[in-house]
Design an enzyme around this catalytic site. Structure first.
Site, short mmCIF file in Angstrom:
data_model
loop_
_atom_site.label_atom_id
_atom_site.label_comp_id
_atom_site.label_asym_id
_atom_site.label_seq_id
_atom_site.Cartn_x
_atom_site.Cartn_y
_atom_site.Cartn_z
N LYS A 153 79.57 45.90 60.18
CA LYS A 153 79.21 44.83 59.66
C LYS A 153 79.60 43.42 60.09
O LYS A 153 78.63 42.11 60.01
CB LYS A 153 80.58 44.76 58.50
CG LYS A 153 80.87 45.74 57.96
CD LYS A 153 82.55 45.97 57.70
CE LYS A 153 82.62 46.50 56.09
NZ LYS A 153 81.98 48.26 57.02
N SER A 232 82.97 42.20 71.89
CA SER A 232 82.67 43.05 70.93
C SER A 232 84.38 43.79 72.20
O SER A 232 85.88 44.29 72.07
CB SER A 232 82.39 44.61 71.50
OG SER A 232 82.79 45.24 70.27
N ARG A 233 83.75 44.94 73.36
CA ARG A 233 84.79 45.82 74.43
C ARG A 233 84.57 45.13 75.99
O ARG A 233 83.25 45.77 75.91
CB ARG A 233 85.20 46.75 73.84
CG ARG A 233 85.78 47.84 72.27
CD ARG A 233 87.72 46.74 72.06
NE ARG A 233 87.81 47.36 71.34
CZ ARG A 233 88.17 46.21 70.73
NH1 ARG A 233 87.84 45.23 69.92
NH2 ARG A 233 88.82 46.76 69.49
N GLU A 262 91.03 43.93 80.90
CA GLU A 262 91.81 42.84 80.67
C GLU A 262 93.06 43.29 80.06
O GLU A 262 93.77 42.27 80.58
CB GLU A 262 90.78 42.44 79.09
CG GLU A 262 91.48 43.51 78.13
CD GLU A 262 90.33 42.89 76.95
OE1 GLU A 262 90.85 42.74 76.21
OE2 GLU A 262 89.43 42.44 76.57
N HIS A 294 89.67 36.69 75.11
CA HIS A 294 89.73 38.42 73.73
C HIS A 294 90.91 37.39 72.55
O HIS A 294 91.39 38.19 71.63
CB HIS A 294 90.81 39.38 74.23
CG HIS A 294 90.55 40.37 73.24
ND1 HIS A 294 90.55 41.88 73.45
CD2 HIS A 294 90.42 40.84 71.88
CE1 HIS A 294 90.29 42.82 72.70
NE2 HIS A 294 89.76 42.04 71.68
N GLN A 295 89.61 35.99 72.23
CA GLN A 295 90.54 35.93 70.68
C GLN A 295 89.56 35.26 69.50
O GLN A 295 89.36 34.57 68.90
CB GLN A 295 90.31 34.91 71.34
CG GLN A 295 89.30 33.32 71.72
CD GLN A 295 89.92 32.11 71.89
OE1 GLN A 295 89.95 31.57 73.18
NE2 GLN A 295 89.34 30.66 71.39
#
Length: 334
Positions: A153, A232-233, A262, A294-295
Site C-alpha cells: 500500500k 520503513s525500518r 533508534e 521516525h515521523q
C-alpha cells in the site's frame, strides 16, 4: 478498567484520551516500555505500546507477572515483540495492520526532494541572509528512474507520486502489485534496480529475509549520484556500510527517517547528552544526509486511524473477538 499507554507523544495524548473516553480509563505516559519501566504496568490487564517499546522476553515476563494479558501496539511493525514468548505467557498481542499509506509515501518524497533540491542547506543559508545559489543545484525527477523496494500500500502510493513526476518505474517485491504494473512499473531483480535507479525508496517490512537488504554489496552497485530514502525500518540498511560509502563521496544524498539502533534515541530529547552511537553521530555530520526521527507516519489522519484501530483492538479483546490485527490470540479460558 484502566489501561496504560507507553511512549505517548504530546500531540497524541489528547487524541488517545478523546478516543477512549466512555470506554476505558487510559493513563498516557511519555516513557517508553523497557525493562526499567515495565513494573509500572503491574496490576493492569491491558497496556498499549509504541513501535520503539522493548517487548523482549524479560520485559514480557515482568508484564505477565504483573497481570498484563493484552498488548495493543500502536504501529504496523512488530519486530520489537517476542511473539513466541508472548504466546507462551498467554499475552494477547494486537497491532495496527493498516493506516494511511499516504502519510509515509508523501514523507518519503519530502525527504527525497529536500535532498535533491538542497532545501535544508538553502533554508540554513537564508536565515543568515546568505542568498547564494552555489551548491544548491538539483535535478529534475521527470524522466529519471525510481526504484521502489516493496510495492504494498505504501509502495504503491509512493509509485503513484513518482508516476506523476513522469519517472521510469522499477519495482522489486515477492508479489507484483497490479496497480503498479498498470502505472508502467517494470518488476526486476533488486540487483538491476540498484544499478539503474536514480532514486531508491524502501517500503518493505523488516523480516529475516530483508534484514540489511541494503548491504555493502547493494550500496556498491548503486549509482554514485543516486538518492537513497528509507522510511520503513532502520534494519533494512547496514548503517556502517552506508557510512563507508558516504566517506568516499558517493550519493547525491540519503534520507533516513528510521535507524537500526533508534530505540532509546528516537522520540527523545538527547540534545544535552553525549550520544554514544558513533555510526549515527557520523551519519548526521554528512552534508548530503538528512535524518529525521521516525515521523513519516505522524499526520493527523494516520495517527487518528492508529488510535481508532488500537481502541477497536482493545474492545475486541474484551469481547473475546479476534480480528486480522491479532498477532497472538487470547489464551484459552481456564
Amino acid at each position: 478498567m484502566q489501561i496504560i499507554a507507553f511512549g505517548v507523544q504530546s500531540d497524541e495524548k489528547p487524541l488517545i484520551e478523546k478516543a477512549f473516553a466512555g470506554h476505558d480509563d487510559i493513563r498516557c505516559l511519555d516513557v517508553f516500555l523497557n525493562e526499567d519501566t515495565a513494573p509500572i504496568a503491574a496490576g493492569h490487564e491491558i497496556i498499549s505500546t509504541s513501535v520503539n517499546a522493548d517487548l523482549s522476553s524479560r520485559v514480557l515476563d515482568t508484564l505477565a507477572a504483573g497481570g498484563t494479558r493484552m498488548v495493543a501496539q500502536r504501529s504496523t511493525g512488530f519486530n520489537n515483540i517476542d511473539l513466541e514468548v508472548a504466546e507462551r505467557l498467554g499475552i494477547t498481542v494486537a497491532r495496527v495492520s493498516y493506516y494511511s499509506p499516504y502519510s509515509v509515501a508523501e514523507f518519503a518524497w519530502a525527504l527525497a526532494m529536500a535532498i535533491n533540491r538542497r532545501i535544508v542547506r538553502a533554508s540554513t543559508r537564508t536565515r543568515d541572509f546568505d542568498f547564494r545559489l552555489d551548491g544548491l543545484m538539483g535535478r529534475d525527477m521527470h524522466g529519471r528512474t525510481v526504484g521502489v523496494l516493496g510495492t504494498g500500500k505504501i509502495g504503491e502510493a509512493f509509485t503513484r507520486i513518482a508516476h506523476g513526476f513522469g519517472m521510469n518505474l522499477l519495482g522489486w517485491d515477492v508479489v507484483e502489485n497490479p496497480a503498479c504494473v498498470e502505472l508502467g512499473m517494470d518488476y526486476v531483480e533488486k540487483e538491476r534496480l540498484f544499478a539503474e535507479a536514480d532514486l531508491i525508496s524502501l517500503h518493505v517490512p523488516l523480516l529475516p529475509a530483508t534484514q540489511n537488504v541494503i548491504d555493502a554489496t547493494a550500496l556498491k552497485n548503486m549509482k554514485d549520484d543516486a538518492i537513497l530514502v528509507n522510511s520503513s525500518r532502520g534494519g533494512l540498511i547496514d548503517s556502517r556500510a552506508l557510512v563507508d560509502e558516504l566517506r568516499k563521496g558517493r550519493f547525491t544524498g540519503v534520507g533516513l527517517d528510521v535507524y537500526e539502533a533508534e530505540a532509546g534515541l528516537f522520540f527523545l530529547d538527547k540534545s544535552l547528552e553525549i550520544v554514544a552511537d558513533d555510526t549515527l553521530a557520523r551519519l548526521v555530520t554528512f552534508p548530503n544526509v538528512l535524518v529525521t526521527s521516525h515521523q513519516a507516519y505522524y499526520t493527523e489522519d494516520a495517527v487518528g486511524q492508529i488510535i481508532d484501530t488500537t481502541l477497536q483492538n482493545v474492545l475486541d479483546y474484551k469481547a473475546g473477538r479476534r480480528s486480522d490485527n491479532v498477532l497472538v490470540p487470547s489464551a484459552p479460558k481456564s
